[in-house]
Design a protein around this motif. Sequence first.
Motif, PDB file in Angstrom:
ATOM      1  N   ILE A  92       2.596  -0.680   8.332  1.00 26.94           N
ATOM      2  CA  ILE A  92       1.347   0.094   8.407  1.00 26.94           C
ATOM      3  C   ILE A  92       1.010   0.515   6.992  1.00 26.94           C
ATOM      4  O   ILE A  92       1.788   1.228   6.347  1.00 26.94           O
ATOM      5  CB  ILE A  92       1.505   1.323   9.324  1.00 26.94           C
ATOM      6  CG1 ILE A  92       1.872   0.872  10.731  1.00 26.94           C
ATOM      7  CG2 ILE A  92       0.214   2.154   9.349  1.00 26.94           C
ATOM      8  CD1 ILE A  92       2.130   1.993  11.712  1.00 26.94           C
ATOM      9  N   GLU A  93      -0.080   0.055   6.479  1.00 29.74           N
ATOM     10  CA  GLU A  93      -0.461   0.427   5.113  1.00 29.74           C
ATOM     11  C   GLU A  93      -1.963   0.297   4.930  1.00 29.74           C
ATOM     12  O   GLU A  93      -2.655  -0.356   5.701  1.00 29.74           O
ATOM     13  CB  GLU A  93       0.295  -0.416   4.089  1.00 29.74           C
ATOM     14  CG  GLU A  93       0.133  -1.895   4.317  1.00 29.74           C
ATOM     15  CD  GLU A  93       0.895  -2.756   3.324  1.00 29.74           C
ATOM     16  OE1 GLU A  93       1.749  -2.243   2.604  1.00 29.74           O
ATOM     17  OE2 GLU A  93       0.597  -3.961   3.272  1.00 29.74           O
ATOM     18  N   ASP A  94      -2.416   0.923   3.865  1.00 36.10           N
ATOM     19  CA  ASP A  94      -3.834   1.088   3.615  1.00 36.10           C
ATOM     20  C   ASP A  94      -4.313   0.105   2.529  1.00 36.10           C
ATOM     21  O   ASP A  94      -4.949   0.508   1.589  1.00 36.10           O
ATOM     22  CB  ASP A  94      -3.993   2.559   3.148  1.00 36.10           C
ATOM     23  CG  ASP A  94      -5.414   2.893   2.801  1.00 36.10           C
ATOM     24  OD1 ASP A  94      -6.306   2.422   3.498  1.00 36.10           O
ATOM     25  OD2 ASP A  94      -5.626   3.623   1.805  1.00 36.10           O
ATOM     26  N   LYS A  95      -3.915  -1.166   2.633  1.00 32.88           N
ATOM     27  CA  LYS A  95      -4.251  -2.100   1.554  1.00 32.88           C
ATOM     28  C   LYS A  95      -4.995  -3.317   2.083  1.00 32.88           C
ATOM     29  O   LYS A  95      -4.628  -3.869   3.118  1.00 32.88           O
ATOM     30  CB  LYS A  95      -2.971  -2.566   0.851  1.00 32.88           C
ATOM     31  CG  LYS A  95      -2.293  -1.468   0.055  1.00 32.88           C
ATOM     32  CD  LYS A  95      -0.943  -1.948  -0.419  1.00 32.88           C
ATOM     33  CE  LYS A  95      -0.190  -0.817  -1.095  1.00 32.88           C
ATOM     34  NZ  LYS A  95       1.226  -1.139  -1.236  1.00 32.88           N
ATOM     35  N   ILE A  96      -5.994  -3.711   1.318  1.00 29.82           N
ATOM     36  CA  ILE A  96      -6.772  -4.904   1.669  1.00 29.82           C
ATOM     37  C   ILE A  96      -6.700  -5.846   0.465  1.00 29.82           C
ATOM     38  O   ILE A  96      -6.746  -5.386  -0.685  1.00 29.82           O
ATOM     39  CB  ILE A  96      -8.232  -4.511   1.978  1.00 29.82           C
ATOM     40  CG1 ILE A  96      -8.273  -3.696   3.274  1.00 29.82           C
ATOM     41  CG2 ILE A  96      -9.140  -5.744   2.080  1.00 29.82           C
ATOM     42  CD1 ILE A  96      -9.594  -3.042   3.568  1.00 29.82           C
ATOM     43  N   PHE A  97      -6.547  -7.142   0.739  1.00 30.07           N
ATOM     44  CA  PHE A  97      -6.344  -8.090  -0.357  1.00 30.07           C
ATOM     45  C   PHE A  97      -7.419  -9.176  -0.356  1.00 30.07           C
ATOM     46  O   PHE A  97      -7.994  -9.481   0.679  1.00 30.07           O
ATOM     47  CB  PHE A  97      -4.986  -8.782  -0.209  1.00 30.07           C
ATOM     48  CG  PHE A  97      -3.823  -7.833  -0.116  1.00 30.07           C
ATOM     49  CD1 PHE A  97      -3.125  -7.444  -1.250  1.00 30.07           C
ATOM     50  CD2 PHE A  97      -3.422  -7.323   1.116  1.00 30.07           C
ATOM     51  CE1 PHE A  97      -2.049  -6.580  -1.167  1.00 30.07           C
ATOM     52  CE2 PHE A  97      -2.333  -6.458   1.210  1.00 30.07           C
ATOM     53  CZ  PHE A  97      -1.653  -6.078   0.064  1.00 30.07           C
ATOM     54  N   ILE A  98      -7.594  -9.763  -1.545  1.00 30.77           N
ATOM     55  CA  ILE A  98      -8.407 -10.972  -1.622  1.00 30.77           C
ATOM     56  C   ILE A  98      -7.629 -11.951  -2.499  1.00 30.77           C
ATOM     57  O   ILE A  98      -7.118 -11.570  -3.562  1.00 30.77           O
ATOM     58  CB  ILE A  98      -9.835 -10.655  -2.160  1.00 30.77           C
ATOM     59  CG1 ILE A  98     -10.692 -11.910  -2.214  1.00 30.77           C
ATOM     60  CG2 ILE A  98      -9.833  -9.998  -3.509  1.00 30.77           C
ATOM     61  CD1 ILE A  98     -12.178 -11.612  -2.438  1.00 30.77           C
ATOM     62  N   LEU A  99      -7.495 -13.173  -1.990  1.00 30.80           N
ATOM     63  CA  LEU A  99      -6.718 -14.156  -2.761  1.00 30.80           C
ATOM     64  C   LEU A  99      -7.592 -14.729  -3.867  1.00 30.80           C
ATOM     65  O   LEU A  99      -8.682 -15.261  -3.614  1.00 30.80           O
ATOM     66  CB  LEU A  99      -6.234 -15.281  -1.833  1.00 30.80           C
ATOM     67  CG  LEU A  99      -5.529 -16.441  -2.532  1.00 30.80           C
ATOM     68  CD1 LEU A  99      -4.249 -15.968  -3.225  1.00 30.80           C
ATOM     69  CD2 LEU A  99      -5.213 -17.561  -1.558  1.00 30.80           C
TER      70      LEU A  99
END
Lengths: 317, 214
Positions: A19-26
């Motif tokens: 559970i974490e508050d991170k969003i990624f873009i490759l």
Amino acid sequence: MPKAIQYRKNSIIYFQGDIEDKIFILQKGIIISSYQDIETGEPVQERIGEGEFFGVKSALGHFPREETVMVMSDAIVLLFTSMEFESFALSNTRIILKMLKVFSNQLRKIHKQTVSLLHSTEQANPSDGLFSVAEAFFKAGNISAAVDIANRYISLYPTGAHIAKAKAIAAKAGSIPEKKSGGSGGFEVPDATSGTDDKQSYILGEQLLSRNKYSEAIVYFQNVLRRQDSTLRYDAMVQCGYCLCGEGNHSDCVQLLTRMLMEAPKHRKTAEALYLMGICNKQLGDAQKATAFFQKALSMAEPDLAAKIKKEMNGGA
Amino acid sequence: MADILSAFARFAKTYEPGQVIFSEYEKGETFYLIQSGQVQLVKIVNGIQKNLDILAPSEIFGEMAILENTPRSATAIAVDQVKVLEFNKANFETLMTGQPAIAMKLLKLFIKRIFAQKRRFMVLTLEDPQARVGDVFLMLNETRTDIAEQVTTSREFAVTIDDIAHWAGMPKDAVQDELYRFVDQRKIEMTNDKIIVRNINDLQRYIASRRRKL
């Protein structure tokens, strides 16, 4: 501002269940998302394309990650916190629209899968269903809603099986006074600020409270409190106490419950009121008073409440 | 928000107190954002009205209209005078592009719905009827936010057999049989208005073991 992070081959960006508050873009490299098909339980692997976002649903929805994301060749990803992502997306509406499209397709897909698993067991015929709604409102005395829905039925299904009955209900417009009290399960739209049935108000308040909608729930409980003779007066006071406590308004909660305890010291909700007084005093920094209230509450509490009180006394949140 | 929304006044609609905005079983092609007033969501269960929620300004409802050919699952009634923005296929992009905050809100709502729908699907994948009924309680427990309650292992659920039958996709009689089995095994208690799971952790272990047997 998003940060660029470099990941080595074979490293894990996140695990399923995190559970974490991170969003990624490759930005660059090869990464794979692994999860189980919800229908078959079989493992599924999908490659995430360059320029593609991942981790959006779980971060924005505050849900555990549904997939494990693994780096297959050295990769660079941009990392956003969900707040950074939101402000970025709000100035790039195109991104939100694109995601809305993806998510609405996912929703349609899972909905279809659900319906097919249900084997249509609960798929009532919409025509019968619509009429049954009009009829239920009619029987409950909510004539305006019944008439409204009967008219919708007449216009949608002019040759439907229930047309005669629907016309009979529609013809009642303005001819029958609305029921004024709940009685046999009747439903009325409550007016939280004027003379609504206090039981109805109390139930609505409870429903809102169970969803933590404190400020809205309190309006309904106050509606009960306006009636000095209501049998639910002290129950409503305690529920108001939960709302005030939930909103962090501890002083007002103490004031209200002090009144309740003075007026009805032997009420069935006295233990709950004492428990709330304990919580409020604890939050207001008076540990000694809080302990005294908790001990008093404990002496008369049911097992479930007693467990909550003990937790508070042992320093729980 | 009211100022910005005034630019979309042509998509605004007003409903008078008690007026039906849409009815359960009607085909839905529009969804709504409340600008002012309150909206009550009601569902008819076995001829009895069940109040699902009361929605306040800035809340969105009817968004499941994106599922084509799916009838509305509840009736929406204006509690007081209600002003809403009505979204449909034609104005969707205009409204969303002009008001990204609404688009973001809708995005989050879709995310919640996807998770909820997936969770329900997980219940339905269990073949053992008792496990399926038990998993409904776990599903309902996962949506709870009362932290104070988490200190004990027992959980109270103000649900009816009809509710459970709906979530489990099982006939009411079959649900009743499984509930009595749970009562016999001393795993749950039933009263007139609630069902108490004695130990939610035990139930979790039981469901996990049934899921592994799939």
